[in-house]
Design a protein around this motif. Sequence first.
Motif, PDB file in Angstrom:
ATOM      1  N   LEU A   1     -10.525 -24.599   0.484  1.00  0.00           N
ATOM      2  CA  LEU A   1      -9.784 -25.570   1.282  1.00  0.00           C
ATOM      3  C   LEU A   1      -8.938 -26.399   0.331  1.00  0.00           C
ATOM      4  N   VAL A   2      -7.645 -26.276   0.465  1.00  0.00           N
ATOM      5  CA  VAL A   2      -6.748 -26.960  -0.460  1.00  0.00           C
ATOM      6  C   VAL A   2      -6.034 -28.085   0.287  1.00  0.00           C
ATOM      7  N   ILE A   3      -6.263 -29.293  -0.176  1.00  0.00           N
ATOM      8  CA  ILE A   3      -5.785 -30.487   0.529  1.00  0.00           C
ATOM      9  C   ILE A   3      -4.994 -31.346  -0.455  1.00  0.00           C
ATOM     10  N   THR A   4      -3.998 -32.045   0.048  1.00  0.00           N
ATOM     11  CA  THR A   4      -3.212 -32.871  -0.865  1.00  0.00           C
ATOM     12  C   THR A   4      -3.925 -34.169  -1.219  1.00  0.00           C
TER      13      THR A   4
ATOM     14  N   VAL B   1      -8.043 -30.372  -4.562  1.00  0.00           N
ATOM     15  CA  VAL B   1      -7.127 -31.464  -4.255  1.00  0.00           C
ATOM     16  C   VAL B   1      -5.859 -31.290  -5.082  1.00  0.00           C
ATOM     17  N   THR B   2      -4.710 -31.310  -4.425  1.00  0.00           N
ATOM     18  CA  THR B   2      -3.477 -31.075  -5.182  1.00  0.00           C
ATOM     19  C   THR B   2      -2.675 -32.332  -5.483  1.00  0.00           C
ATOM     20  N   ASP B   3      -2.950 -33.412  -4.754  1.00  0.00           N
ATOM     21  CA  ASP B   3      -2.208 -34.648  -5.015  1.00  0.00           C
ATOM     22  C   ASP B   3      -0.701 -34.452  -4.995  1.00  0.00           C
TER      23      ASP B   3
ATOM     24  N   VAL C   1      -4.931 -23.939   3.614  1.00  0.00           N
ATOM     25  CA  VAL C   1      -4.114 -24.642   2.639  1.00  0.00           C
ATOM     26  C   VAL C   1      -3.113 -25.610   3.267  1.00  0.00           C
ATOM     27  N   VAL C   2      -3.124 -26.846   2.779  1.00  0.00           N
ATOM     28  CA  VAL C   2      -2.025 -27.764   3.069  1.00  0.00           C
ATOM     29  C   VAL C   2      -1.093 -27.696   1.868  1.00  0.00           C
TER      30      VAL C   2
ATOM     31  N   ARG D   1       5.479 -38.981  -5.916  1.00  0.00           N
ATOM     32  CA  ARG D   1       4.726 -37.740  -5.867  1.00  0.00           C
ATOM     33  C   ARG D   1       3.905 -37.610  -7.133  1.00  0.00           C
ATOM     34  N   HIS D   2       3.062 -36.621  -7.164  1.00  0.00           N
ATOM     35  CA  HIS D   2       2.343 -36.274  -8.388  1.00  0.00           C
ATOM     36  C   HIS D   2       1.562 -37.438  -8.959  1.00  0.00           C
ATOM     37  N   GLU D   3       1.191 -38.340  -8.121  1.00  0.00           N
ATOM     38  CA  GLU D   3       0.486 -39.495  -8.645  1.00  0.00           C
ATOM     39  C   GLU D   3      -0.888 -39.475  -8.016  1.00  0.00           C
ATOM     40  N   GLN D   4      -1.906 -39.544  -8.847  1.00  0.00           N
ATOM     41  CA  GLN D   4      -3.230 -39.480  -8.273  1.00  0.00           C
ATOM     42  C   GLN D   4      -3.511 -40.763  -7.525  1.00  0.00           C
ATOM     43  N   ALA D   5      -3.064 -40.784  -6.269  1.00  0.00           N
ATOM     44  CA  ALA D   5      -3.212 -41.983  -5.455  1.00  0.00           C
ATOM     45  C   ALA D   5      -4.431 -41.829  -4.572  1.00  0.00           C
TER      46      ALA D   5
END
Lengths: 366, 366
Positions: free
Chosen positions: B69-72, B101-103, B126-127, B226-230
């Motif tokens: 399960l791939v989640i942002t 987690v793809t963030d 996948v998201v 984007r690309h920020e581990q928020a």
Amino acid sequence: MAGARRHTLRDIAAALNLSVNTVSRALSGKDGIGEKTRARVRAEAERVGYVPNSVARSLVLGSAMTFGLVITNPSNPFYAQLISSIELRARTHGYSLLLMVTDESEENETRAVESLLRSSVGGSIVVPVQASADPWRRLSTVGVPTVLLNRDLPDLGYRFVGTDNELGGYRATEHAISRGARSIVVLEEDLPITTIADRIAGFRRAMAEAGLSVPRGSIMRVPTRRHEQAALPWQPQQAYQVARRMLRRARLPDAVVVGNDYFALGLYRALEVRGLKVPDDMMVIGYGDHPYSAFLSPPLTTVRLPAEEVGNIAVDLLLEEIAGGRSARPLKQLIAPTLVERESTDRTTSGRTSSAAKNDSGMTSR
Amino acid sequence: MAGARRHTLRDIAAALNLSVNTVSRALSGKDGIGEKTRARVRAEAERVGYVPNSVARSLVLGSAMTFGLVITNPSNPFYAQLISSIELRARTHGYSLLLMVTDESEENETRAVESLLRSSVGGSIVVPVQASADPWRRLSTVGVPTVLLNRDLPDLGYRFVGTDNELGGYRATEHAISRGARSIVVLEEDLPITTIADRIAGFRRAMAEAGLSVPRGSIMRVPTRRHEQAALPWQPQQAYQVARRMLRRARLPDAVVVGNDYFALGLYRALEVRGLKVPDDMMVIGYGDHPYSAFLSPPLTTVRLPAEEVGNIAVDLLLEEIAGGRSARPLKQLIAPTLVERESTDRTTSGRTSSAAKNDSGMTSR
DNA sequence: GTGAAAGCGCTAACAT
DNA sequence: ATGTTAGCGCTTTCAC
């Protein structure tokens, strides 16, 4: 979906006229391999798009590069953050995450353990339901390194990391007292878990130190249904009901310390309906620092939890447990939460709303 | 942690003077086994606490009873609910969940695919970040059944299930129009993903159908990194800034349709600071129906997302894909969200707060 | 109805 | 520095 058979070590070995063993060691960076051969092997692996089969690897090694993460409810934002930080740190160390959700059900815990054992996880990080320690005993019996997260089960002797909720409850209460509250009520969920008991203990300590009494009825419980697949962790509506009952009392408290920010919502609503003002008529202190809380009217004073730190430490503890070395770090770690002061406890600026909120979190189909 | 070696089929076979094969078939419920032997085997397995080694099984079968399960971002409550529902349904069908987690980072997506392939997952949900479809192509190449969740990548031809965000944007806008709004502004995140584009398309359609114009500046963007581990999905504070700018305009809109309930918070604050009232001076329509939203002042009209249904369908689609049969169900499914009308768009009761909130979700170290 | 043998893809031990 | 052998625990032929 096409079924292009995946390449294996054997394929690479055959193509290069090498043994499988050599290829394996070349790829896994072991020494005792000529630099030229290593280069050739790497090139060929690259060329055919070789992907190591970690299932086979796990079978040989007896355990997988996978951590089990057992959580009661991902919709609790604290746990959601924990999932993020744990996933990232585990990944950094080469581990994948097998996620299991228990929904506060012991039966699900038992199933989760089964599943962890079947998959030969390299370790597990667990938020126990705390109905019983039994489901988790098997893990130590079989030798699966395990770290308890946020709720300890001292009988097991596992490593543990969580929030210092006693301190959280203490700080929330002490803050209310420092702002002039003498009569304080606690609004907590009705669930037999240590996090709640600890917060209440902290409340009592703060009251005792201030020489304030805690009469009967000071601890109010909001009913919860366990074992219910609840997408959402707390019901403000339930808190609203309990708060309404409380507000019918002859003598109202100066402040209410609630067990989570969601309950504060219900309380706000109950106060509004009764025509009472926060903080002038009653102060409210939340718990958890939900991103919304800074934007309520008035902004909610609350206790911020060290989610990221707890998550990181959980992984570190697990890695240490796996490494087997006695760590410098204590086996049980409680991380202090911090009080975030906002206007729900500030009687000096009462009436005006201000404060620039910084944090946040939410929900949209993004 | 003791290391009591796990029992295997061989142990049971030896104890019973049977072959491994027989034990295997007895336990896996295959036929061609005497009922007495089966009983004996089961009893012995029970006795020694046999746990099947699914790693070995996966190696033989070539794929594991695991879904990736791939989640942002798990801190987005919509995704948190998706995780819960998917985990439950997958588990019901005997599958475990490997969570990644793809963030919002394409690089993380590439790594996630690697990881999925290594683990021989039975399928994946996948998201996608939607920066590119490339990372996901490998899955079909190697034959890993994959379902896209909430954000489609039509080029791939994968099955897909998500919210009908075009309809969501349409309904939100149409509702505002029905309540008398003529000039409407949209406040959306600045991220190039279809969910946002779809909502805006829905907005435009509603405006067009009503014969209303959409002048320049009607679509306002809240910056995102984007690309920020928020840990947190949206920043109300950012929305606040953009809203303040908007409120400096000569002519203010009658209504603002925001892309998520978090932005509504920032907007509420901006309006409050300017001394403007919701809904009388300006209506606000949210998106996502965050549990807090029912408890804001005034309670927020918003669009509720079908998280559980989307999650369940995702698993079902994946199971169908695995089964290989052409399903009755369409390969692409859009689930309609529903409008929840509250006081932020209700000018008749303006000033008074009421409405009994029902739902909820939050954050405390529970 | 049951057993023997082979093999999934990899790593580890022991040669050479 | 490289090859050979064995085996992880299971399922799948194929015999009997």
